[in-house]
Design an enzyme around this catalytic site. Structure first.
Site, PDB file in Angstrom:
ATOM      1  N   ARG A 153       0.821  -1.215   0.000  1.00 16.39           N
ATOM      2  CA  ARG A 153       0.000   0.000   0.000  1.00 16.39           C
ATOM      3  C   ARG A 153       0.851   1.261   0.000  1.00 16.39           C
ATOM      4  O   ARG A 153       0.557   2.226  -0.721  1.00 16.39           O
ATOM      5  CB  ARG A 153      -0.968  -0.019   1.189  1.00 16.39           C
ATOM      6  CG  ARG A 153      -1.840   1.229   1.328  1.00 16.39           C
ATOM      7  CD  ARG A 153      -2.420   1.736   0.023  1.00 16.39           C
ATOM      8  NE  ARG A 153      -3.102   0.705  -0.755  1.00 16.39           N
ATOM      9  CZ  ARG A 153      -3.348   0.797  -2.058  1.00 16.39           C
ATOM     10  NH1 ARG A 153      -2.933   1.846  -2.751  1.00 16.39           N
ATOM     11  NH2 ARG A 153      -3.968  -0.177  -2.680  1.00 16.39           N
ATOM     12  N   LYS A 185       1.584  24.987  -4.435  1.00 22.19           N
ATOM     13  CA  LYS A 185       0.350  24.377  -3.922  1.00 22.19           C
ATOM     14  C   LYS A 185       0.529  22.868  -3.913  1.00 22.19           C
ATOM     15  O   LYS A 185      -0.009  22.132  -4.741  1.00 22.19           O
ATOM     16  CB  LYS A 185      -0.844  24.798  -4.774  1.00 22.19           C
ATOM     17  CG  LYS A 185      -1.116  26.298  -4.712  1.00 22.19           C
ATOM     18  CD  LYS A 185      -2.225  26.711  -5.661  1.00 22.19           C
ATOM     19  CE  LYS A 185      -2.452  28.212  -5.605  1.00 22.19           C
ATOM     20  NZ  LYS A 185      -3.486  28.666  -6.562  1.00 22.19           N
ATOM     21  N   LYS A 218       3.760  39.474  -4.400  1.00 17.98           N
ATOM     22  CA  LYS A 218       2.360  39.301  -4.758  1.00 17.98           C
ATOM     23  C   LYS A 218       1.543  40.484  -4.256  1.00 17.98           C
ATOM     24  O   LYS A 218       2.068  41.407  -3.621  1.00 17.98           O
ATOM     25  CB  LYS A 218       1.840  37.979  -4.202  1.00 17.98           C
ATOM     26  CG  LYS A 218       2.705  36.784  -4.636  1.00 17.98           C
ATOM     27  CD  LYS A 218       2.041  35.455  -4.404  1.00 17.98           C
ATOM     28  CE  LYS A 218       1.064  35.158  -5.497  1.00 17.98           C
ATOM     29  NZ  LYS A 218       0.503  33.786  -5.383  1.00 17.98           N
ATOM     30  N   GLU A 227       3.829  40.005  -9.255  1.00 13.36           N
ATOM     31  CA  GLU A 227       2.483  39.675  -9.721  1.00 13.36           C
ATOM     32  C   GLU A 227       1.737  40.955 -10.068  1.00 13.36           C
ATOM     33  O   GLU A 227       1.749  41.923  -9.300  1.00 13.36           O
ATOM     34  CB  GLU A 227       1.726  38.923  -8.632  1.00 13.36           C
ATOM     35  CG  GLU A 227       0.286  38.580  -8.996  1.00 13.36           C
ATOM     36  CD  GLU A 227      -0.458  37.957  -7.835  1.00 13.36           C
ATOM     37  OE1 GLU A 227      -0.438  36.719  -7.739  1.00 13.36           O
ATOM     38  OE2 GLU A 227      -1.042  38.700  -7.026  1.00 13.36           O
ATOM     39  N   ASP A 251      -1.619  37.642 -13.617  1.00 10.77           N
ATOM     40  CA  ASP A 251      -2.590  36.832 -12.878  1.00 10.77           C
ATOM     41  C   ASP A 251      -4.020  37.079 -13.337  1.00 10.77           C
ATOM     42  O   ASP A 251      -4.507  38.221 -13.320  1.00 10.77           O
ATOM     43  CB  ASP A 251      -2.467  37.131 -11.384  1.00 10.77           C
ATOM     44  CG  ASP A 251      -3.258  36.158 -10.539  1.00 10.77           C
ATOM     45  OD1 ASP A 251      -3.188  34.940 -10.809  1.00 10.77           O
ATOM     46  OD2 ASP A 251      -3.952  36.603  -9.606  1.00 10.77           O
TER      47      ASP A 251
END
Length: 284
Positions: free
Chosen positions: A103, A138, A170, A200, A221
């Site tokens: 597994r 992410k 950002k 960004e 973006d």
């Protein structure tokens, strides 16, 4: 495709922790009760759907950490396309070890092959254009290195690995810093000579302002296709252009056609379904 192997020194703690999570305090109660210690088994890892293989290194390590006498023969290496029913590798040796590690080995192999398969789909969608498909941060906590490896196995490229290998300014950084100028000026003062700076932007007006500070890259973006085309023209090769924001295999080709250099896709990792792979017994 030639892939650099994942270093064992990095993989072993990860795979060992996964095995310990499964074995708990009492070990494999089912296998130890049913399978005599001396039994040997011959098994194969089989694809149950078409896709791209990735994750054989941690899968093989799972078997070897339980018993180094398990022998594995790879038929389809990482980065290879595999068809439904095709054998990826044979796994032969002590039956207990194979069943106990099964597994954990499949968890790595199915998950990472799923990422490679999802990546290959988007890479194929933009073929013929200059845009590279890149992943994001992410990722699953603890699995970033292997997940980004799987993106490479699928023909994609990696964005930064963490907060420590590039400066990416950002919208929240700009808001808290008090604007584009103070954010970029402070970043320039702090950055080492090998550290790249990316900013960004959401609008063409922001892009015009940012370009005055000569960033290495601009992250465009959630822009429309028309704005992306205009942004590429405005940049005019002065910085790397990266498009982001909900891009899929269905929309990536149109985005690539705007002329951007990079297309970043978070779903390569965070939303990729597994590739169904099983371990089948083929005799002892």
């Amino acid at each position: 495709m030639r892939l650099s192997p994942l270093p064992t020194v990095m993989l072993e703690p990860l795979v060992r922790a996964s095995l310990l999570e499964d074995l708990g305090r009492g070990g494999d109660l089912t296998t130890d009760a049913i399978v005599p210690k001396e039994y040997q088994a011959g098994t194969v890892l089989v694809a149950r759907q078409s896709g791209v293989v990735a994750g054989l290194d941690p899968a093989m390590l799972a078997f070897h950490l339980i018993d180094p006498d398990v022998e594995i023969s790879v038929e389809r290496a990482d980065g290879c396309n595999v068809g439904d029913g095709e054998i990826i590798a044979s796994v032969v040796g002590p039956a207990r070890a194979i069943l106990t590690a099964e597994r954990t080995a499949l968890n790595f192999l199915c998950h990472l092959s799923g990422i490679a398969t999802a990546t290959a789909s988007i890479v194929a969608a933009v073929r013929g254009y200059g845009a590279k498909i890149v992943c994001t941060r992410k990722t699953t906590p603890g699995l970033r290195a292997v997940e980004k490896y799987a993106v490479r196995a699928g023909g994609g490229s990696n964005h930064r690995f963490g907060l420590d290998d590039a400066i990416l300014i950002k919208d929240n950084h700009i808001a808290i810093a008090g604007g584009v100028r103070p954010a970029l000026e402070r970043a320039r003062r702090a950055a080492g000579h090998l550290v790249k700076i990316e900013v960004e932007v959401d609008t063409l007006a922001q892009l015009e302002e940012v370009l005055g500070f000569a960033p290495d890259a601009v992250l465009l973006d959630n822009m429309s296709l028309a704005d992306l085309r205009r942004a590429v023209a405005i940049v005019g090769g002065r910085a790397i252009t990266e498009a982001s924001g909900g891009i899929t295999s269905h929309t990536a080709r149109a985005v690539a056609a705007t002329g951007v250099d990079l297309i970043s896709v978070g779903r390569l990792i965070h939303s990729a379904p597994i590739l169904d792979i099983g371990l089948d017994h083929r005799g002892s």
